[in-house]
Motif scaffolding. Structure first.
Motif, PDB file in Angstrom:
ATOM      1  N   CYS A  55      29.001  33.913  38.757  1.00  0.00           N
ATOM      2  CA  CYS A  55      29.928  34.011  37.631  1.00  0.00           C
ATOM      3  C   CYS A  55      29.249  33.531  36.363  1.00  0.00           C
ATOM      4  CB  CYS A  55      31.173  33.172  37.884  1.00  0.00           C
ATOM      5  SG  CYS A  55      32.319  33.947  39.022  1.00  0.00           S
ATOM      6  N   GLY A  56      29.555  34.220  35.263  1.00  0.00           N
ATOM      7  CA  GLY A  56      28.884  33.939  34.011  1.00  0.00           C
ATOM      8  C   GLY A  56      29.600  33.015  33.061  1.00  0.00           C
ATOM      9  N   ASP A  57      30.947  32.943  33.128  1.00  0.00           N
ATOM     10  CA  ASP A  57      31.637  32.061  32.189  1.00  0.00           C
ATOM     11  C   ASP A  57      32.985  31.616  32.742  1.00  0.00           C
ATOM     12  OD1 ASP A  57      33.519  34.088  31.690  1.00  0.00           O
ATOM     13  OD2 ASP A  57      32.547  34.721  29.846  1.00  0.00           O
ATOM     14  N   THR A  58      33.575  30.635  32.078  1.00  0.00           N
ATOM     15  CA  THR A  58      34.831  30.067  32.565  1.00  0.00           C
ATOM     16  C   THR A  58      35.988  31.057  32.479  1.00  0.00           C
ATOM     17  OG1 THR A  58      35.257  29.115  30.378  1.00  0.00           O
ATOM     18  CG2 THR A  58      34.161  27.701  31.997  1.00  0.00           C
ATOM     19  N   HIS A  59      35.960  31.954  31.492  1.00  0.00           N
ATOM     20  CA  HIS A  59      37.026  32.954  31.372  1.00  0.00           C
ATOM     21  C   HIS A  59      37.009  33.902  32.571  1.00  0.00           C
ATOM     22  CE1 HIS A  59      37.935  31.498  27.403  1.00  0.00           C
ATOM     23  NE2 HIS A  59      36.675  31.661  27.043  1.00  0.00           N
ATOM     24  N   ALA A  60      35.828  34.300  32.995  1.00  0.00           N
ATOM     25  CA  ALA A  60      35.708  35.189  34.156  1.00  0.00           C
ATOM     26  C   ALA A  60      36.163  34.489  35.437  1.00  0.00           C
ATOM     27  CB  ALA A  60      34.273  35.674  34.309  1.00  0.00           C
ATOM     28  N   ILE A  61      35.841  33.213  35.558  1.00  0.00           N
ATOM     29  CA  ILE A  61      36.250  32.452  36.744  1.00  0.00           C
ATOM     30  C   ILE A  61      37.772  32.361  36.806  1.00  0.00           C
ATOM     31  CG2 ILE A  61      36.205  30.164  37.819  1.00  0.00           C
ATOM     32  CD1 ILE A  61      33.372  29.873  36.448  1.00  0.00           C
ATOM     33  N   ARG A  62      38.383  31.989  35.687  1.00  0.00           N
ATOM     34  CA  ARG A  62      39.841  31.865  35.643  1.00  0.00           C
ATOM     35  C   ARG A  62      40.515  33.208  35.922  1.00  0.00           C
ATOM     36  NH1 ARG A  62      43.962  32.923  32.789  1.00  0.00           N
ATOM     37  NH2 ARG A  62      45.753  31.574  32.626  1.00  0.00           N
ATOM     38  N   ALA A  63      40.014  34.276  35.316  1.00  0.00           N
ATOM     39  CA  ALA A  63      40.585  35.611  35.536  1.00  0.00           C
ATOM     40  C   ALA A  63      40.462  36.029  36.992  1.00  0.00           C
ATOM     41  CB  ALA A  63      39.903  36.625  34.622  1.00  0.00           C
ATOM     42  N   GLU A  64      39.330  35.730  37.606  1.00  0.00           N
ATOM     43  CA  GLU A  64      39.107  36.062  39.023  1.00  0.00           C
ATOM     44  C   GLU A  64      40.125  35.351  39.907  1.00  0.00           C
ATOM     45  OE1 GLU A  64      37.612  38.404  41.571  1.00  0.00           O
ATOM     46  OE2 GLU A  64      36.380  38.220  39.794  1.00  0.00           O
ATOM     47  N   VAL A  65      40.313  34.065  39.650  1.00  0.00           N
ATOM     48  CA  VAL A  65      41.270  33.282  40.434  1.00  0.00           C
ATOM     49  C   VAL A  65      42.685  33.797  40.220  1.00  0.00           C
ATOM     50  CG1 VAL A  65      42.316  30.992  40.668  1.00  0.00           C
ATOM     51  CG2 VAL A  65      39.833  31.216  40.575  1.00  0.00           C
ATOM     52  N   ALA A  66      43.065  34.074  38.986  1.00  0.00           N
ATOM     53  CA  ALA A  66      44.424  34.558  38.691  1.00  0.00           C
ATOM     54  C   ALA A  66      44.697  35.887  39.379  1.00  0.00           C
ATOM     55  CB  ALA A  66      44.612  34.693  37.180  1.00  0.00           C
ATOM     56  N   ARG A  67      43.765  36.834  39.278  1.00  0.00           N
ATOM     57  CA  ARG A  67      43.957  38.143  39.924  1.00  0.00           C
ATOM     58  C   ARG A  67      44.037  38.003  41.439  1.00  0.00           C
ATOM     59  NH1 ARG A  67      41.834  39.799  35.458  1.00  0.00           N
ATOM     60  NH2 ARG A  67      39.989  40.916  35.070  1.00  0.00           N
ATOM     61  N   THR A  68      43.178  37.169  41.986  1.00  0.00           N
ATOM     62  CA  THR A  68      43.136  36.987  43.436  1.00  0.00           C
ATOM     63  C   THR A  68      44.415  36.350  43.949  1.00  0.00           C
ATOM     64  OG1 THR A  68      40.737  36.812  43.399  1.00  0.00           O
ATOM     65  CG2 THR A  68      41.860  35.907  45.316  1.00  0.00           C
ATOM     66  N   LEU A  69      44.851  35.266  43.314  1.00  0.00           N
ATOM     67  CA  LEU A  69      46.086  34.617  43.754  1.00  0.00           C
ATOM     68  C   LEU A  69      47.286  35.557  43.637  1.00  0.00           C
ATOM     69  CD1 LEU A  69      45.838  30.960  42.407  1.00  0.00           C
ATOM     70  CD2 LEU A  69      45.680  31.740  44.772  1.00  0.00           C
ATOM     71  N   ALA A  70      47.359  36.312  42.553  1.00  0.00           N
ATOM     72  CA  ALA A  70      48.480  37.248  42.381  1.00  0.00           C
ATOM     73  C   ALA A  70      48.492  38.316  43.473  1.00  0.00           C
ATOM     74  CB  ALA A  70      48.414  37.901  41.003  1.00  0.00           C
ATOM     75  N   ALA A  71      47.333  38.861  43.805  1.00  0.00           N
ATOM     76  CA  ALA A  71      47.257  39.900  44.842  1.00  0.00           C
ATOM     77  C   ALA A  71      47.615  39.339  46.215  1.00  0.00           C
ATOM     78  CB  ALA A  71      45.860  40.513  44.869  1.00  0.00           C
ATOM     79  N   ILE A  72      47.107  38.171  46.530  1.00  0.00           N
ATOM     80  CA  ILE A  72      47.398  37.572  47.834  1.00  0.00           C
ATOM     81  C   ILE A  72      48.854  37.139  47.907  1.00  0.00           C
ATOM     82  CG2 ILE A  72      46.868  35.641  49.361  1.00  0.00           C
ATOM     83  CD1 ILE A  72      43.963  35.863  48.313  1.00  0.00           C
ATOM     84  N   ALA A  73      49.375  36.558  46.835  1.00  0.00           N
ATOM     85  CA  ALA A  73      50.777  36.144  46.817  1.00  0.00           C
ATOM     86  C   ALA A  73      51.699  37.337  47.019  1.00  0.00           C
ATOM     87  CB  ALA A  73      51.105  35.436  45.507  1.00  0.00           C
ATOM     88  N   ARG A  74      51.406  38.438  46.342  1.00  0.00           N
ATOM     89  CA  ARG A  74      52.229  39.641  46.480  1.00  0.00           C
ATOM     90  C   ARG A  74      52.349  40.038  47.947  1.00  0.00           C
ATOM     91  NH1 ARG A  74      48.976  43.456  44.252  1.00  0.00           N
ATOM     92  NH2 ARG A  74      48.189  43.757  46.336  1.00  0.00           N
TER      93      ARG A  74
END
Length: 127
Positions: free
Chosen positions: A42-61
């Motif tokens: 991962c290259g930056d904190t924004h990408a890390i946060r976005a990755e976590v948000a997308r992943t949690l949303a998909a798994i939660a769904r």
């Protein structure tokens, strides 16, 4: 839930040639803990946060929808946690997504109490 739940957000952040780090994305759904052994660059904190948000949303769904079918202890109260570790095994970011459903009153709202409702269909609300 396999290893490839990660999207391409972190990979896209690397295109600019910026310094990057290998990070490990661990998941906990309250019943199972999934430890990332492979890591993702991962290259930056924004990408890390976005990755976590997308992943949690998909798994939660998916987890919230199947919880009653999977014999979850309480399908109306769930929490998913993602922890991001660095190569030194230190947690650098944690995020949690929760779901809380509350039935109002003593009875379920189905019209025909004798009718067994398909768990995958939307509820038939009473009047």
């Amino acid at each position: 839930m396999g290893r490839r739940w990660l999207g391409e957000t972190c990979a896209l952040a690397l295109d600019g040639g910026e310094p990057h780090a290998t990070l490990f994305f661990d998941l906990d759904d309250g019943r199972h803990f999934f430890r990332d052994e492979a890591g993702t660059d991962c290259g930056d904190t924004h990408a890390i946060r976005a990755e976590v948000a997308r992943t949690l949303a998909a798994i939660a769904r998916d987890n919230i929808a199947i919880a009653p079918l999977a014999n979850a202890e309480d399908p109306d109260r769930q929490a998913l946690t993602a922890s991001v570790r660095n190569a030194g095994n230190l947690v650098v970011y944690t995020a949690m997504m929760t779901f809380a459903g509350i039935w109002q009153g003593d009875n379920m709202p189905f019209v025909n109490e004798g009718l067994k409702q398909d768990a995958c269909s939307p509820p038939v609300w009473g009047r």
